[in-house]
Design a protein around this motif. Structure first.
Motif, PDB file in Angstrom:
ATOM      1  N   UNK A 113       0.832  -1.209   0.000  1.00  0.00           N
ATOM      2  CA  UNK A 113       0.000   0.000   0.000  1.00  0.00           C
ATOM      3  C   UNK A 113       0.864   1.256   0.000  1.00  0.00           C
ATOM      4  N   UNK A 114       1.951   1.205   0.737  1.00  0.00           N
ATOM      5  CA  UNK A 114       2.864   2.347   0.794  1.00  0.00           C
ATOM      6  C   UNK A 114       3.494   2.597  -0.571  1.00  0.00           C
ATOM      7  N   UNK A 115       3.916   1.532  -1.227  1.00  0.00           N
ATOM      8  CA  UNK A 115       4.502   1.661  -2.563  1.00  0.00           C
ATOM      9  C   UNK A 115       3.495   2.255  -3.546  1.00  0.00           C
ATOM     10  N   UNK A 116       2.247   1.810  -3.436  1.00  0.00           N
ATOM     11  CA  UNK A 116       1.195   2.330  -4.327  1.00  0.00           C
ATOM     12  C   UNK A 116       0.929   3.805  -4.031  1.00  0.00           C
ATOM     13  N   UNK A 117       0.936   4.187  -2.767  1.00  0.00           N
ATOM     14  CA  UNK A 117       0.735   5.583  -2.376  1.00  0.00           C
ATOM     15  C   UNK A 117       1.752   6.486  -3.057  1.00  0.00           C
ATOM     16  N   UNK A 118       3.017   6.118  -2.988  1.00  0.00           N
ATOM     17  CA  UNK A 118       4.068   6.951  -3.593  1.00  0.00           C
ATOM     18  C   UNK A 118       3.973   6.937  -5.113  1.00  0.00           C
ATOM     19  N   UNK A 119       3.598   5.822  -5.682  1.00  0.00           N
ATOM     20  CA  UNK A 119       3.461   5.754  -7.141  1.00  0.00           C
ATOM     21  C   UNK A 119       2.344   6.672  -7.625  1.00  0.00           C
ATOM     22  N   UNK A 120       1.215   6.653  -6.930  1.00  0.00           N
ATOM     23  CA  UNK A 120       0.095   7.501  -7.338  1.00  0.00           C
ATOM     24  C   UNK A 120       0.461   8.975  -7.237  1.00  0.00           C
ATOM     25  N   UNK A 121       1.187   9.339  -6.199  1.00  0.00           N
ATOM     26  CA  UNK A 121       1.582  10.742  -6.019  1.00  0.00           C
ATOM     27  C   UNK A 121       2.581  11.170  -7.090  1.00  0.00           C
ATOM     28  N   UNK A 122       3.589  10.346  -7.326  1.00  0.00           N
ATOM     29  CA  UNK A 122       4.604  10.719  -8.327  1.00  0.00           C
ATOM     30  C   UNK A 122       4.042  10.656  -9.754  1.00  0.00           C
ATOM     31  N   UNK A 123       3.092   9.767  -9.990  1.00  0.00           N
ATOM     32  CA  UNK A 123       2.456   9.740 -11.311  1.00  0.00           C
ATOM     33  C   UNK A 123       1.701  11.040 -11.581  1.00  0.00           C
ATOM     34  N   UNK A 124       1.121  11.601 -10.534  1.00  0.00           N
ATOM     35  CA  UNK A 124       0.328  12.824 -10.695  1.00  0.00           C
ATOM     36  C   UNK A 124       1.189  14.085 -10.646  1.00  0.00           C
ATOM     37  N   UNK A 125       2.120  14.146  -9.690  1.00  0.00           N
ATOM     38  CA  UNK A 125       2.859  15.382  -9.455  1.00  0.00           C
ATOM     39  C   UNK A 125       4.363  15.282  -9.727  1.00  0.00           C
ATOM     40  N   UNK A 126       4.855  14.106 -10.033  1.00  0.00           N
ATOM     41  CA  UNK A 126       6.242  13.968 -10.469  1.00  0.00           C
ATOM     42  C   UNK A 126       7.301  13.794  -9.404  1.00  0.00           C
ATOM     43  N   UNK A 127       7.021  14.175  -8.168  1.00  0.00           N
ATOM     44  CA  UNK A 127       8.045  14.107  -7.127  1.00  0.00           C
ATOM     45  C   UNK A 127       7.391  14.114  -5.748  1.00  0.00           C
ATOM     46  N   UNK A 128       8.216  14.057  -4.714  1.00  0.00           N
ATOM     47  CA  UNK A 128       7.782  14.247  -3.325  1.00  0.00           C
ATOM     48  C   UNK A 128       8.851  15.095  -2.641  1.00  0.00           C
ATOM     49  N   UNK A 129       8.455  16.234  -2.112  1.00  0.00           N
ATOM     50  CA  UNK A 129       9.389  17.123  -1.408  1.00  0.00           C
ATOM     51  C   UNK A 129       9.316  16.991   0.104  1.00  0.00           C
ATOM     52  N   UNK A 130       8.121  16.695   0.606  1.00  0.00           N
ATOM     53  CA  UNK A 130       7.895  16.625   2.054  1.00  0.00           C
ATOM     54  C   UNK A 130       7.091  15.374   2.385  1.00  0.00           C
ATOM     55  N   UNK A 131       7.550  14.643   3.400  1.00  0.00           N
ATOM     56  CA  UNK A 131       6.786  13.508   3.930  1.00  0.00           C
ATOM     57  C   UNK A 131       6.529  13.744   5.406  1.00  0.00           C
ATOM     58  N   UNK A 132       5.261  13.682   5.794  1.00  0.00           N
ATOM     59  CA  UNK A 132       4.897  13.744   7.212  1.00  0.00           C
ATOM     60  C   UNK A 132       4.311  12.387   7.589  1.00  0.00           C
ATOM     61  N   UNK A 133       5.059  11.644   8.401  1.00  0.00           N
ATOM     62  CA  UNK A 133       4.617  10.325   8.856  1.00  0.00           C
ATOM     63  C   UNK A 133       3.751  10.493  10.107  1.00  0.00           C
TER      64      UNK A 133
END
Length: 293
Positions: A113-133
């Motif tokens: 699920x975590x892998x899918x979460x990051x894939x969906x975000x990067x597919x839409x916006x291209x990157x991740x700058x901030x992660x709040x766990x």
């Protein structure tokens, strides 16, 4: 007489040498400070309107954090495990505040699920700058009564989930050579709590993990810090019996519960503010003075 003159000459030479060295160091310091300052400012400014993932952000502290980041114009991935309707409401509020939002359902206790979460975000916006766990669960009971599944469920979400999400984030941030991670820990991870062996162990682990991530990735301009809330107003605190609440409040010097927005303010600073670019590996208790470490 000659000795006195010689001493005066030597003293003068030493003063001159110190003065020259001081001027050289000062000049070098100014040049280095200017270069570093420009690099840090440029990096930090790019984060101010970046792509953010906030896990467990359909309610409580996570919701407050998502709204605080959205109000800064960030693109925010609102994550939920159970209530899609609540997450969609948070996303609507973010857009009303001037940010962008997407909703992603994912159980942080499951690596896929975590892998899918990051894939969906990067597919839409291209990157991740901030992660709040932020995502977390409780399965409270005394250690002698705790069942294996009660222990494991909490460890899977509250500790392993933070590890796998941070691992996914640092792969992206490492390539970009910038990024910020903020982990929501707890004062329970600092001082322990009866009836929460699983939760305290997980949150203590998050604090240690925060320091390790900070050490491993500081050279890539990635910061990692933890925020350790105390008693924060929520559905859980609202359900506390009055007689127990009185005892709890006596143990808080501030004499009240914290508000989710107060935690969100600190997270926003660590995640976005240029002034936080030199802060990493730290744990900040926000607990009304309960721990005062």
């Amino acid at each position: 007489m000659q000795t006195a003159c010689l001493n005066q000459q030597l003293a003068g030479a030493r003063v001159g040498m110190r003065s020259s060295a001081s001027r050289l160091l000062k000049a070098a310091g100014v040049r280095r400070s200017s270069t570093v300052s420009k690099a840090v400012s440029a990096s930090a400014l790019q984060l101010e309107s970046g792509v953010c993932i906030v896990t467990g952000s359909s309610r409580g502290i996570g919701k407050a954090v998502a709204l605080a980041l959205g109000a800064q114009g960030c693109k925010v991935a609102v994550n939920y495990a159970g209530r899609k309707d609540a997450a969609e409401e948070v996303a609507q509020q973010i857009e009303q505040l001037g940010g962008e939002a997407m909703v992603v359902g994912a159980n942080l206790g499951k690596r896929e699920d975590i892998e899918r979460l990051f894939k969906e975000v990067t597919d839409k916006w291209g990157t991740v700058n901030v992660l709040v766990n932020n995502a977390g669960i409780t399965r409270d009971t005394l250690m002698m009564r705790m069942k294996p599944e009660q222990w494991q469920e909490v460890i899977d979400v509250n500790l392993s989930g933070v590890f796998y999400a941070s691992q996914a984030a640092t792969k992206i941030m490492g390539k970009a050579r910038k990024g910020r991670i903020v982990n929501i820990a707890s004062v329970v991870g600092l001082v322990g709590n009866a009836g929460q062996a699983n939760y305290a162990a997980a949150k203590g682990g998050v604090i240690a993990l925060t320091k390790t991530i900070a050490r491993e990735y500081a050279g890539r301009n990635i910061t990692c810090n933890a925020v350790a809330p105390g008693f924060i107003a929520s559905d859980m605190t609202a359900a506390i019996d009055a007689k127990y609440e009185e005892q709890i409040l006596k143990g808080i010097p501030a004499g009240r519960y914290g508000q989710p927005e107060e935690v969100a303010g600190l997270v926003r600073f660590l995640a976005l503010d240029p002034a936080a670019a030199y802060i990493t590996g730290q744990t900040y208790a926000i607990d009304g003075g309960m721990t005062m470490q």
